[in-house]
Write an enzyme that holds these catalytic residues in place. Sequence first.
Site, PDB file in Angstrom:
ATOM      1  N   THR A 115       0.825  -1.212   0.000  1.00  0.00           N
ATOM      2  CA  THR A 115       0.000   0.000   0.000  1.00  0.00           C
ATOM      3  C   THR A 115       0.858   1.262   0.000  1.00  0.00           C
ATOM      4  OG1 THR A 115      -1.832  -1.113   1.120  1.00  0.00           O
ATOM      5  CG2 THR A 115      -1.754   1.280   1.277  1.00  0.00           C
ATOM      6  N   SER A 154      -6.930  -0.635  -6.780  1.00  0.00           N
ATOM      7  CA  SER A 154      -6.567  -0.937  -5.401  1.00  0.00           C
ATOM      8  C   SER A 154      -5.094  -1.308  -5.406  1.00  0.00           C
ATOM      9  CB  SER A 154      -7.397  -2.113  -4.875  1.00  0.00           C
ATOM     10  OG  SER A 154      -6.824  -2.669  -3.701  1.00  0.00           O
ATOM     11  N   SER A 332      46.877 -10.214  -2.623  1.00  0.00           N
ATOM     12  CA  SER A 332      47.214 -10.366  -1.206  1.00  0.00           C
ATOM     13  C   SER A 332      47.937  -9.133  -0.699  1.00  0.00           C
ATOM     14  CB  SER A 332      48.093 -11.593  -1.001  1.00  0.00           C
ATOM     15  OG  SER A 332      48.540 -11.687   0.336  1.00  0.00           O
ATOM     16  N   LYS A 338      50.734 -12.508  -5.866  1.00  0.00           N
ATOM     17  CA  LYS A 338      49.562 -13.376  -5.850  1.00  0.00           C
ATOM     18  C   LYS A 338      48.388 -12.701  -6.563  1.00  0.00           C
ATOM     19  CE  LYS A 338      47.095 -16.441  -2.653  1.00  0.00           C
ATOM     20  NZ  LYS A 338      45.698 -16.151  -2.996  1.00  0.00           N
TER      21      LYS A 338
END
Length: 495
Positions: A115, A154, A332, A338
């Site tokens: 609503t 509605s 890393s 890495k």
Amino acid sequence: MWPRREFLAALRGEIPTRLESDSLGSMPIPAEAYWGIHTARALENFPITRRAIYNYPYLVIALARVKQAAARANRELGALSDTKADVIDRACEEIVAGALHQEFCVGAIQGGAGTSTNMNANEVIANRGLELLGRERGDYAYLHPIDDVNRSQSTNDVYPTAIKLAMVFGIQRLLDEHRQLRAAFAQKGREFASVLKIGRTQLQDAVPMTLGQEFSGFATTLAEDDDRLSEVIPWLNEINMGATAIGTGITADPRYAEAVRRHLVEVTGIEMETAPDLIEATSDAGIFMTASATLKRAAVKLSKICNDLRLLSSGPQAGLGEIVLPARQAGSSIMPGKVNPVIPEVVNQVAFSVIGADATVTAAAEAGQLQLNAFEPVIASSILQSLAWMTNACYTLRVNCIEGITANTERLAMQVETSVGVVTALTPYIGYQAAASLAHTALTSNASIRDLVVEAGLMEAEQVDRVLSPERLSGMVPLTGALTLPVQLPPDELT
């Protein structure tokens, strides 16, 4: 200013306001706001999440289209004047074009079965319409949020129709990105068509295949989900406009349901049909479970593909190391050099979220009672979020990962040459016992299968090369793509 803070500032008298009233009393509303008292009560009642409905632009657009179609239908049936219908129509068109979205500020999670969302839309459209009429915001005697913008409607038919339409928009956008992702996998399948590798079952070495087959398989599994997602759209296109409160059509002209359906088709370009039983359609949330489950299926399968990509790229020295994913960021804060598979990882997490959202949708659909399901707001936010995240995941996986993948051909070739799985292709020619003996020798010596066969005098080198060619090892006939089965032929009849 964030709308809730703006509302609180209005209550404290810190900013200019206008006074609006409803059946519960009066409240000061920020003078510049397009929303009104019903929206203000929702801002006060539901401080649950900062995810307002404007975070779901397809829902805002869908609400505008529903209100636009309703205004046109009401004008056609004589329930709304030409002047009022025209400014409602114009305001809705502006919203569809992107205006005023920030004014749709009620929280996505709310009580009242939607609503507050419906009233937020009514108020924004009414106040913009008043501006178009040359009137002040809040001057509802000339254009009323409920009597005019919500005429013949509605929340219980507007809200489910709007969220279904928003889901259709979302699925269409997802399908576009999903298909582009599928095409990217298919392109890699062609690029890697002749790159041999070892297949794996239960994480153990199996028989050879090509990297191209693996990526083509990814494309095929995505194509299946394209089909399943597309099949959901017609079910979402069944609407209950004209049902009004519970499906009886009270307060609406008997001709309204068909008129609003026709106008909604016209303004969206999407074929829709009115549910044959409006009472059932107003209370049943089954289609939302279907849509959510189908989306979960696609997410789970995409996540499995990402699991494979992470495994195939693991290493690069101590893992499988078969493919190289594009390096997207340092992996890393402590280990220099890495690089992590961050793109597949984020897609995995999107899938986890979609899985959780599906559980939420299932619980909410089950919790409906009698003539209405009060929990459609959490259903809508769950599915619309999943659609948006999945769409973004498909995009970033394609652009930031798949299109830049390369094959580690040297490592793959070495693995094939020394893999006992290759022996399987030789069993029709040298027999199982000899093949098993060769496999044992290869495992203990790490020698090439080809060299062992030739050294044992079981086959000539050129014969072994033909049997162990990519097209034979992968089970594919290059020109047709048809699967072939190994045949029992003596070595001197090899072709």
